[in-house]
Design a protein around this motif. Sequence first.
Motif, PDB file in Angstrom:
ATOM      1  N   LYS A  12       0.845  -1.195   0.000  1.00 36.32           N
ATOM      2  CA  LYS A  12       0.000   0.000   0.000  1.00 36.32           C
ATOM      3  C   LYS A  12       0.879   1.242   0.000  1.00 36.32           C
ATOM      4  N   SER A  13       0.542   2.181  -0.871  1.00 34.84           N
ATOM      5  CA  SER A  13       1.192   3.474  -0.924  1.00 34.84           C
ATOM      6  C   SER A  13       0.141   4.517  -0.522  1.00 34.84           C
ATOM      7  N   VAL A  14       0.506   5.459   0.341  1.00 29.73           N
ATOM      8  CA  VAL A  14      -0.487   6.398   0.871  1.00 29.73           C
ATOM      9  C   VAL A  14      -0.043   7.848   0.751  1.00 29.73           C
ATOM     10  N   LEU A  15      -1.018   8.709   0.615  1.00 32.13           N
ATOM     11  CA  LEU A  15      -0.868  10.149   0.810  1.00 32.13           C
ATOM     12  C   LEU A  15      -1.902  10.510   1.873  1.00 32.13           C
ATOM     13  N   ARG A  16      -1.482  11.053   2.982  1.00 30.59           N
ATOM     14  CA  ARG A  16      -2.373  11.334   4.096  1.00 30.59           C
ATOM     15  C   ARG A  16      -2.525  12.838   4.330  1.00 30.59           C
ATOM     16  N   GLU A  65      -5.090   6.040  -0.891  1.00 27.90           N
ATOM     17  CA  GLU A  65      -4.412   4.773  -0.657  1.00 27.90           C
ATOM     18  C   GLU A  65      -4.443   3.998  -1.965  1.00 27.90           C
ATOM     19  N   MET A  66      -3.281   3.505  -2.389  1.00 28.74           N
ATOM     20  CA  MET A  66      -3.175   2.702  -3.608  1.00 28.74           C
ATOM     21  C   MET A  66      -2.622   1.333  -3.227  1.00 28.74           C
ATOM     22  N   TYR A 116       7.422  -0.805  -6.106  1.00 21.88           N
ATOM     23  CA  TYR A 116       6.907   0.329  -5.350  1.00 21.88           C
ATOM     24  C   TYR A 116       5.844   1.031  -6.174  1.00 21.88           C
ATOM     25  N   ILE A 117       4.971   1.734  -5.481  1.00 19.49           N
ATOM     26  CA  ILE A 117       3.926   2.515  -6.140  1.00 19.49           C
ATOM     27  C   ILE A 117       4.294   3.982  -5.963  1.00 19.49           C
ATOM     28  N   ASP A 118       4.504   4.666  -7.050  1.00 22.31           N
ATOM     29  CA  ASP A 118       4.908   6.075  -7.036  1.00 22.31           C
ATOM     30  C   ASP A 118       3.695   6.959  -6.747  1.00 22.31           C
ATOM     31  N   TYR A 119       3.720   7.683  -5.632  1.00 22.91           N
ATOM     32  CA  TYR A 119       2.601   8.566  -5.288  1.00 22.91           C
ATOM     33  C   TYR A 119       2.789   9.984  -5.809  1.00 22.91           C
ATOM     34  N   ASP A 120       3.931  10.290  -6.399  1.00 22.34           N
ATOM     35  CA  ASP A 120       4.167  11.654  -6.896  1.00 22.34           C
ATOM     36  C   ASP A 120       3.153  12.106  -7.955  1.00 22.34           C
ATOM     37  N   PRO A 121       2.776  11.279  -8.946  1.00 22.15           N
ATOM     38  CA  PRO A 121       1.778  11.759  -9.915  1.00 22.15           C
ATOM     39  C   PRO A 121       0.433  12.104  -9.261  1.00 22.15           C
ATOM     40  N   VAL A 122       0.069  11.359  -8.242  1.00 22.13           N
ATOM     41  CA  VAL A 122      -1.194  11.628  -7.547  1.00 22.13           C
ATOM     42  C   VAL A 122      -1.075  12.924  -6.742  1.00 22.13           C
ATOM     43  N   ASN A 133      -1.047   4.039 -13.207  1.00 24.85           N
ATOM     44  CA  ASN A 133       0.049   3.154 -12.832  1.00 24.85           C
ATOM     45  C   ASN A 133      -0.482   1.721 -12.901  1.00 24.85           C
ATOM     46  N   PRO A 134       0.027   0.893 -13.807  1.00 26.28           N
ATOM     47  CA  PRO A 134      -0.524  -0.456 -13.965  1.00 26.28           C
ATOM     48  C   PRO A 134      -0.295  -1.369 -12.766  1.00 26.28           C
ATOM     49  N   LEU A 135       0.573  -0.990 -11.834  1.00 27.05           N
ATOM     50  CA  LEU A 135       0.773  -1.798 -10.629  1.00 27.05           C
ATOM     51  C   LEU A 135      -0.385  -1.662  -9.646  1.00 27.05           C
ATOM     52  N   VAL A 136      -1.144  -0.593  -9.735  1.00 21.45           N
ATOM     53  CA  VAL A 136      -2.217  -0.331  -8.783  1.00 21.45           C
ATOM     54  C   VAL A 136      -3.430  -1.198  -9.128  1.00 21.45           C
ATOM     55  N   ASP A 137      -3.831  -2.023  -8.161  1.00 20.49           N
ATOM     56  CA  ASP A 137      -4.975  -2.920  -8.341  1.00 20.49           C
ATOM     57  C   ASP A 137      -6.250  -2.368  -7.719  1.00 20.49           C
ATOM     58  N   ALA A 138      -6.113  -1.560  -6.667  1.00 18.42           N
ATOM     59  CA  ALA A 138      -7.285  -1.033  -5.971  1.00 18.42           C
ATOM     60  C   ALA A 138      -6.911   0.286  -5.315  1.00 18.42           C
TER      61      ALA A 138
END
Length: 156
Positions: free
Chosen positions: A22-26, A54-55, A70-76, A106-111
């Motif tokens: 899980k990658s998060v921006l809070r 949350e990704m 890893y899931i890059d949260y910068d674009p979000v 991001n194709p890694l993100v499933d939900a």
Amino acid sequence: MIRDNMPSPNAASPLGTRPYLKSVLRNVIVNAQVGLHPWELYPERPTRLCVNVEMFAWLHGAKAHDKDLYIDYDPVRNAIITCPDRPHTPLLETLARELVEVCFANPLVDAIRISITKLDIFNEAAGAGIEICGERAELLPAGNVNRKNYDQSRSE
């Protein structure tokens, strides 16, 4: 202790009990021209928003053993911080759906789980807002990202 009353990470996950990354921006706080109330229509009085994202990436197959995953949260984050420059948007749901598309680019993100709360909107409430939560297949039109080809290329 507050932690004892919190749900387990898997119970709170849209993925259920499947293992995930899980990658998060809070609590990203931004101003935006948003809302339907008469007092929200004045550009000189933007609404303060609190955005949480949350990704989730399923850890299955090749991804379960990928130490560099890893899931890059910068674009979000970049999409969120443009809110002050946007024209007036009547609904928070519009903003959330746009963030859904950014997340799933991001194709890694499933939900995903995205919440947007208007702060200071009502005197008797800390905030009012919306949440959208679900898996890629539920939230995007079919064919948006060819997941099968991406997963095959990662396993080769």
